[in-house]
Motif scaffolding. Structure first.
Motif, PDB file in Angstrom:
ATOM      1  N   ASN A  66     -13.273 -19.932 -22.901  1.00  0.00           N
ATOM      2  CA  ASN A  66     -13.413 -21.335 -23.020  1.00  0.00           C
ATOM      3  C   ASN A  66     -12.819 -22.095 -22.174  1.00  0.00           C
ATOM      4  O   ASN A  66     -12.633 -22.989 -21.711  1.00  0.00           O
ATOM      5  CB  ASN A  66     -14.033 -21.857 -24.452  1.00  0.00           C
ATOM      6  CG  ASN A  66     -12.731 -21.444 -25.125  1.00  0.00           C
ATOM      7  OD1 ASN A  66     -11.692 -20.364 -24.613  1.00  0.00           O
ATOM      8  ND2 ASN A  66     -12.603 -22.153 -25.975  1.00  0.00           N
ATOM      9  N   THR A  70     -12.580 -24.603 -18.711  1.00  0.00           N
ATOM     10  CA  THR A  70     -11.946 -25.589 -18.916  1.00  0.00           C
ATOM     11  C   THR A  70     -11.214 -25.611 -17.328  1.00  0.00           C
ATOM     12  O   THR A  70     -11.278 -26.857 -17.164  1.00  0.00           O
ATOM     13  CB  THR A  70     -11.138 -25.926 -20.123  1.00  0.00           C
ATOM     14  OG1 THR A  70     -12.152 -25.504 -21.264  1.00  0.00           O
ATOM     15  CG2 THR A  70     -10.109 -26.889 -20.296  1.00  0.00           C
TER      16      THR A  70
ATOM     17  N   ARG B  29     -15.433 -31.458 -22.971  1.00  0.00           N
ATOM     18  CA  ARG B  29     -14.584 -31.354 -23.828  1.00  0.00           C
ATOM     19  C   ARG B  29     -15.860 -30.999 -24.675  1.00  0.00           C
ATOM     20  O   ARG B  29     -15.626 -29.903 -25.599  1.00  0.00           O
ATOM     21  CB  ARG B  29     -13.769 -32.520 -24.226  1.00  0.00           C
ATOM     22  CG  ARG B  29     -12.782 -31.993 -25.397  1.00  0.00           C
ATOM     23  CD  ARG B  29     -11.774 -32.776 -25.752  1.00  0.00           C
ATOM     24  NE  ARG B  29     -11.391 -31.682 -26.732  1.00  0.00           N
ATOM     25  CZ  ARG B  29      -9.795 -32.450 -26.307  1.00  0.00           C
ATOM     26  NH1 ARG B  29      -9.497 -33.365 -26.345  1.00  0.00           N
ATOM     27  NH2 ARG B  29      -8.776 -32.154 -27.719  1.00  0.00           N
ATOM     28  N   GLN B  33     -16.289 -26.699 -26.667  1.00  0.00           N
ATOM     29  CA  GLN B  33     -15.750 -26.608 -27.403  1.00  0.00           C
ATOM     30  C   GLN B  33     -17.415 -26.715 -28.953  1.00  0.00           C
ATOM     31  O   GLN B  33     -17.150 -25.942 -29.951  1.00  0.00           O
ATOM     32  CB  GLN B  33     -15.732 -28.488 -28.276  1.00  0.00           C
ATOM     33  CG  GLN B  33     -13.781 -29.291 -27.819  1.00  0.00           C
ATOM     34  CD  GLN B  33     -13.862 -30.274 -28.406  1.00  0.00           C
ATOM     35  OE1 GLN B  33     -14.273 -31.023 -28.371  1.00  0.00           O
ATOM     36  NE2 GLN B  33     -12.069 -30.128 -28.496  1.00  0.00           N
ATOM     37  N   THR B  36     -18.285 -22.867 -27.815  1.00  0.00           N
ATOM     38  CA  THR B  36     -17.846 -21.577 -27.817  1.00  0.00           C
ATOM     39  C   THR B  36     -17.568 -21.948 -29.906  1.00  0.00           C
ATOM     40  O   THR B  36     -16.997 -20.643 -30.496  1.00  0.00           O
ATOM     41  CB  THR B  36     -16.473 -22.098 -27.647  1.00  0.00           C
ATOM     42  OG1 THR B  36     -15.643 -22.909 -27.920  1.00  0.00           O
ATOM     43  CG2 THR B  36     -17.084 -21.726 -26.301  1.00  0.00           C
ATOM     44  N   LYS B  37     -17.245 -22.847 -30.044  1.00  0.00           N
ATOM     45  CA  LYS B  37     -16.351 -22.640 -31.690  1.00  0.00           C
ATOM     46  C   LYS B  37     -16.734 -24.555 -32.717  1.00  0.00           C
ATOM     47  O   LYS B  37     -15.829 -24.874 -33.618  1.00  0.00           O
ATOM     48  CB  LYS B  37     -15.248 -23.106 -31.326  1.00  0.00           C
ATOM     49  CG  LYS B  37     -14.188 -23.757 -30.390  1.00  0.00           C
ATOM     50  CD  LYS B  37     -12.976 -23.941 -30.929  1.00  0.00           C
ATOM     51  CE  LYS B  37     -12.419 -25.023 -29.684  1.00  0.00           C
ATOM     52  NZ  LYS B  37     -10.391 -25.510 -29.686  1.00  0.00           N
ATOM     53  N   TYR B  45     -16.472 -32.126 -33.693  1.00  0.00           N
ATOM     54  CA  TYR B  45     -17.338 -31.976 -32.235  1.00  0.00           C
ATOM     55  C   TYR B  45     -18.142 -33.040 -31.914  1.00  0.00           C
ATOM     56  O   TYR B  45     -18.692 -33.260 -30.601  1.00  0.00           O
ATOM     57  CB  TYR B  45     -17.693 -30.281 -31.573  1.00  0.00           C
ATOM     58  CG  TYR B  45     -16.622 -30.045 -31.570  1.00  0.00           C
ATOM     59  CD1 TYR B  45     -15.279 -30.034 -31.662  1.00  0.00           C
ATOM     60  CD2 TYR B  45     -16.506 -28.668 -32.918  1.00  0.00           C
ATOM     61  CE1 TYR B  45     -14.129 -29.836 -31.532  1.00  0.00           C
ATOM     62  CE2 TYR B  45     -15.509 -27.738 -32.126  1.00  0.00           C
ATOM     63  CZ  TYR B  45     -14.501 -27.888 -32.522  1.00  0.00           C
ATOM     64  OH  TYR B  45     -12.682 -26.828 -32.151  1.00  0.00           O
ATOM     65  N   SER B  48     -17.245 -35.960 -30.272  1.00  0.00           N
ATOM     66  CA  SER B  48     -16.707 -36.068 -28.686  1.00  0.00           C
ATOM     67  C   SER B  48     -17.996 -36.440 -28.489  1.00  0.00           C
ATOM     68  O   SER B  48     -18.282 -37.143 -27.137  1.00  0.00           O
ATOM     69  CB  SER B  48     -16.388 -34.957 -28.865  1.00  0.00           C
ATOM     70  OG  SER B  48     -14.602 -35.055 -29.329  1.00  0.00           O
ATOM     71  N   ASP B 100     -10.612 -30.556 -35.541  1.00  0.00           N
ATOM     72  CA  ASP B 100      -9.507 -30.075 -34.382  1.00  0.00           C
ATOM     73  C   ASP B 100      -9.596 -31.403 -33.544  1.00  0.00           C
ATOM     74  O   ASP B 100     -10.151 -32.630 -33.988  1.00  0.00           O
ATOM     75  CB  ASP B 100     -10.374 -29.682 -33.501  1.00  0.00           C
ATOM     76  CG  ASP B 100      -9.836 -29.266 -31.994  1.00  0.00           C
ATOM     77  OD1 ASP B 100      -8.812 -29.371 -32.231  1.00  0.00           O
ATOM     78  OD2 ASP B 100     -10.439 -27.776 -31.191  1.00  0.00           O
ATOM     79  N   THR B 102     -10.787 -34.905 -31.303  1.00  0.00           N
ATOM     80  CA  THR B 102     -11.832 -35.622 -30.499  1.00  0.00           C
ATOM     81  C   THR B 102     -11.178 -36.647 -29.648  1.00  0.00           C
ATOM     82  O   THR B 102      -9.545 -37.095 -29.625  1.00  0.00           O
ATOM     83  CB  THR B 102     -12.634 -36.875 -31.072  1.00  0.00           C
ATOM     84  OG1 THR B 102     -11.541 -37.854 -31.764  1.00  0.00           O
ATOM     85  CG2 THR B 102     -12.687 -35.702 -32.622  1.00  0.00           C
TER      86      THR B 102
END
Lengths: 121, 139
Positions: A66, A70, B29, B33, B36-37, B45, B48, B100, B102
């Motif tokens: 990731n 990015t 972004r 996100q 991946t997570k 997320y 976002s 996390d 935003t």
């Protein structure tokens, strides 16, 4: 990433931004030399991107997926922003064309800084 | 004679470029996100991703500069302003709900507060600009 090249890109970009905003303040459309200044910044970014790409393929820089995505995202945006700004400024041959180049040249240093952050982890 | 500028001309062109860039930034972004997570902070997320879509709609609304598209842009900018204020406040009050960041967390501090300023500038510009005249009206 090469720090000296990044610094040159950031300083050069901000200098062109100040120049562009001065033109806007004086109610002038982007001058030919402003486009040249912008091209110099774009060239610095392109060299940086070229070197970073080679090093990235060679295994340097970010290693997790990731972070690589990015980094490449910021890289492509930094590469495409100056030419996109130039094309749009051509469409707006007024003081606002100058301001648009100024805005693009303020964003480029942010992208370079983010590239350095992501590269270093 | 309406002396106001069309929404997609002059300073408006810069505004819609910055909007486009934010649509890209928030969208990229959120995609990374979510891919991946996602399970770490699904609410953040998804917010976002929603922000990215709203930025995109506002960008297109301003770029088209018709009577209808300007209304859509006003609605998107208002939504963004509400979003950045609500999420900004919520992220300060209840940090656990937003593990996390935003684009809207703490009023967009991670993006130099641009997410807070942008909808205000957008709404002002929409107020002080006009739709692009149809070619028939110009002639």
């Amino acid at each position: 990433m090469i720090d000296a090249l990044a610094l040159a890109g950031i300083v050069g970009s901000l200098a062109v931004a100040v120049w562009a905003f001065l033109l806007c303040a004086r109610d002038e459309l982007p001058s030919r030399s402003l486009y040249v200044g912008m091209t110099v910044v774009a060239a610095l970014v392109a060299v940086q991107v070229g070197i970073a790409t080679v090093r990235l393929i060679g295994g340097s820089g970010p290693s997790e997926g990731n972070r690589i995505v990015t980094f490449v995202g910021y890289m492509l945006t930094a590469l495409l922003l100056p030419p996109a700004g130039a094309v749009l400024a051509r469409l707006e041959p007024t003081r606002w064309g100058s301001a648009l180049i100024g805005a693009a040249m303020v964003i480029v240093p942010v992208l370079i800084l983010r590239m350095q952050q992501v590269w270093g982890g | 004679m309406d002396s106001r500028r069309p929404t997609n001309k002059g300073p408006g062109l810069i505004l819609l470029c910055v909007y486009g860039l934010f649509a890209l930034a928030a969208g990229a972004r959120a995609s990374v996100q979510i891919a991946t997570k996602f399970s770490e902070a699904p609410l953040a997320y998804l917010l976002s991703a929603l922000a990215a879509v709203v930025y995109l709609v506002a960008t297109v609304g301003m770029a088209r500069s018709t009577t209808t598209s300007r209304r859509v842009a006003v609605a998107s900018c208002s939504f963004e302003l509400a979003g950045v204020l609500i999420v900004g406040t919520a992220s300060l009050i209840d940090k656990d709900a937003f593990p996390d960041a935003t684009v809207w967390s703490t009023y967009g501090v991670g993006y130099g507060f641009v997410p807070l300023v942008l909808p205000i500038l957008g709404l002002l510009w929409l107020r002080f600009s006009r739709p692009t005249a149809k070619s028939a009206e110009v002639a």
